[in-house]
Design a protein around this motif. Structure first.
Motif, PDB file in Angstrom:
ATOM      1  N   GLY A 154      42.462  39.300  30.725  1.00  0.00           N
ATOM      2  CA  GLY A 154      42.681  38.267  31.736  1.00  0.00           C
ATOM      3  C   GLY A 154      43.337  38.817  33.005  1.00  0.00           C
ATOM      4  N   ASN A 155      42.933  38.223  34.119  1.00  0.00           N
ATOM      5  CA  ASN A 155      43.529  38.572  35.414  1.00  0.00           C
ATOM      6  C   ASN A 155      44.965  38.062  35.496  1.00  0.00           C
ATOM      7  N   THR A 156      45.866  38.924  35.940  1.00  0.00           N
ATOM      8  CA  THR A 156      47.254  38.481  36.122  1.00  0.00           C
ATOM      9  C   THR A 156      47.711  38.625  37.584  1.00  0.00           C
ATOM     10  N   ALA A 157      46.754  38.896  38.484  1.00  0.00           N
ATOM     11  CA  ALA A 157      47.143  39.080  39.888  1.00  0.00           C
ATOM     12  C   ALA A 157      47.314  37.755  40.636  1.00  0.00           C
ATOM     13  N   ASP A 158      46.988  36.628  39.981  1.00  0.00           N
ATOM     14  CA  ASP A 158      47.271  35.302  40.549  1.00  0.00           C
ATOM     15  C   ASP A 158      48.716  34.886  40.258  1.00  0.00           C
ATOM     16  N   ASP A 159      49.405  35.689  39.441  1.00  0.00           N
ATOM     17  CA  ASP A 159      50.722  35.278  38.942  1.00  0.00           C
ATOM     18  C   ASP A 159      51.734  35.152  40.076  1.00  0.00           C
ATOM     19  N   GLY A 196      38.633  35.585  34.768  1.00  0.00           N
ATOM     20  CA  GLY A 196      39.674  34.861  35.490  1.00  0.00           C
ATOM     21  C   GLY A 196      40.000  33.580  34.743  1.00  0.00           C
ATOM     22  N   GLY A 197      40.297  32.505  35.478  1.00  0.00           N
ATOM     23  CA  GLY A 197      40.788  31.284  34.836  1.00  0.00           C
ATOM     24  C   GLY A 197      39.732  30.288  34.417  1.00  0.00           C
ATOM     25  N   VAL A 198      39.375  29.387  35.324  1.00  0.00           N
ATOM     26  CA  VAL A 198      38.523  28.243  34.968  1.00  0.00           C
ATOM     27  C   VAL A 198      37.126  28.687  34.506  1.00  0.00           C
ATOM     28  N   PRO A 207      48.685  31.687  36.065  1.00  0.00           N
ATOM     29  CA  PRO A 207      47.676  30.617  36.066  1.00  0.00           C
ATOM     30  C   PRO A 207      46.403  30.949  35.278  1.00  0.00           C
ATOM     31  N   ASP A 208      45.891  32.164  35.426  1.00  0.00           N
ATOM     32  CA  ASP A 208      44.632  32.455  34.738  1.00  0.00           C
ATOM     33  C   ASP A 208      44.827  32.540  33.225  1.00  0.00           C
ATOM     34  N   LEU A 209      45.905  33.182  32.794  1.00  0.00           N
ATOM     35  CA  LEU A 209      46.164  33.264  31.348  1.00  0.00           C
ATOM     36  C   LEU A 209      46.385  31.864  30.778  1.00  0.00           C
ATOM     37  N   VAL A 267      39.264  38.064  43.532  1.00  0.00           N
ATOM     38  CA  VAL A 267      40.635  37.815  43.064  1.00  0.00           C
ATOM     39  C   VAL A 267      40.761  37.681  41.550  1.00  0.00           C
ATOM     40  N   SER A 268      39.664  37.719  40.798  1.00  0.00           N
ATOM     41  CA  SER A 268      39.774  37.685  39.334  1.00  0.00           C
ATOM     42  C   SER A 268      39.293  38.998  38.718  1.00  0.00           C
ATOM     43  N   ILE A 269      38.009  39.314  38.896  1.00  0.00           N
ATOM     44  CA  ILE A 269      37.479  40.555  38.324  1.00  0.00           C
ATOM     45  C   ILE A 269      37.977  41.761  39.135  1.00  0.00           C
TER      46      ILE A 269
HETATM   47 CA    CA Z   1      42.259  32.799  39.164  1.00  0.00          CA
END
Ligand code: CA
Ligand code: FO1
Length: 327
Positions: free
Chosen positions: A32-37, A8-10, A47-49, A209-211
């Motif tokens: 990278g996760n793109t489901a936060d987009d 994910g991001g951070v 955001p994660d990318l 929400v990330s993996i």
């Molecule tokens: Ca995220």
């Protein structure tokens, strides 16, 4: 050596910095996760990318955890002066440059993978051995169902960003819905990276929400299960609490206890239908290692605090020294 990281991001960015420290010569492909987009003010935001790209490129605001170092907020002030909503999501002036490039390229027909490659050419120029690969070029968005006594159904779905940023994860998450996931496909770059990997690492990112969205892209889980490389997962729940973020607010929505052992067993052992060959938990969770083993998953414990890249590199090395033979 070809290393693939699911992230994910951070937390994902910090983890990748440690992996790089442990393996200076490796090629690291980050899925990278793109489901936060989300699309805001006509701009496509990933955001994660972006967190990954800015952090690994030395341009991220590590203290805030997202966005650019030295950011200014003039555009945001102008939008507020016009009374334009939504006003709960802050886009910085420097960050908006990224979203303008991305949105234009997407509208011109470039897939997100190529757009990301164009953006990272700037940020990862100093370390071209790191590649950032969106999990899919197809649009997937995590929505969170919350109670809404005022609506006929008594509940409503909000975009993950609204749940996270505007509502601060305060309402209980009743359900997590991944809009678009059934029609999404992993990219050929993702599938090639997994097929050609020497080592696959699942970062200590949010399992829901990330993996979760990465593993939910149809075909991706099978590709992970089929990789010739060992697959090692790292717990992001340390001593019963998330090391970063608000995973504890979302795990109940998928029926998983806020507990490192429970998350490991949720991912599962690869030889029993899951995705992992080894699960790494913090030493504070050593008491539940036996439960993981009884669930058929190999486990090791160590200090999982990502204090800096050296500390993270140390726990990555610890894990690799303990890979089960034959995996
Ligand atoms: Ca995220
Ligand atoms: N997080 C916030 O808490 N507030 C914001 O206004 C906000 C804006 C934002 C803009 C661009 C971006 O890439 C990320 C942003 N984030 C913001 C972070 C983001 O919402 C989340 O932290 C992640 O999606 C969760 O991993």
């Amino acid at each position: 050596m070809q290393i693939v990281v699911l992230a994910g991001g951070v937390g994902g960015s910090r983890f990748v910095q440690g992996v790089r420290r442990a393996h200076p010569g490796a090629t690291i492909s980050v899925i990278g996760n793109t489901a936060d987009d989300i699309t805001m003010h006509g701009l496509r935001i990933c955001p994660d990318l972006d967190t990954m790209m800015y952090t690994l490129g030395g341009g991220g605001d590590d203290e805030r955890g997202w966005g650019r170092l030295g950011e200014t907020w003039n555009v945001l002030g102008e939008l507020a002066a016009y009374g334009v909503e939504p006003s709960w999501f802050s886009l910085g002036d420097l960050d908006i440059g990224t979203h303008l490039v991305r949105t234009q390229m997407l509208e011109a027909g470039y897939p997100l993978t190529e757009v990301t490659q164009a953006l990272t050419a700037r940020w990862l120029a100093a370390d071209p051995g790191i590649r950032l690969l969106p999990m899919s070029d197809d649009r997937v968005e995590t929505h969170v169902v919350i109670a809404d006594p005022g609506s006929p159904a008594g509940r409503r779905a909000v975009h993950f960003q609204e749940y996270w940023v505007r509502l601060r994860a305060a309402p209980d998450a009743l359900e997590v819905v991944r809009v678009g996931i059934d029609a999404a496909r992993p990219t050929s770059a993702v599938l090639a990276a997994l097929a050609g990997a020497d080592l696959v690492l699942v970062a200590p990112s949010n399992p829901v929400v990330s993996i979760g969205p990465i593993l939910a892209v149809p075909g991706l889980r099978d590709a992970l299960r089929a990789t010739p490389a060992p697959v090692v997962g790292f717990a992001g729940i340390l001593g019963g609490a998330p090391v970063l973020g608000m995973a504890h607010r979302l795990l109940p929505a998928i029926g998983v206890e806020v507990d490192a052992a429970a998350v490991g067993l949720h991912y599962g052992a690869r030889d029993a239908g899951g995705v992992l060959d080894l699960w790494v938990m913090d030493e504070r969770d050593a008491g539940s290692a036996d439960a993981v083993r009884r669930g058929g998953l190999a486990v090791t414990t160590t200090d999982l605090v990502m204090a800096d890249a050296d500390a993270t590199a140390a726990f990555v090395r610890h894990a690799l020294d303990r890979l089960p033979t034959g995996s």
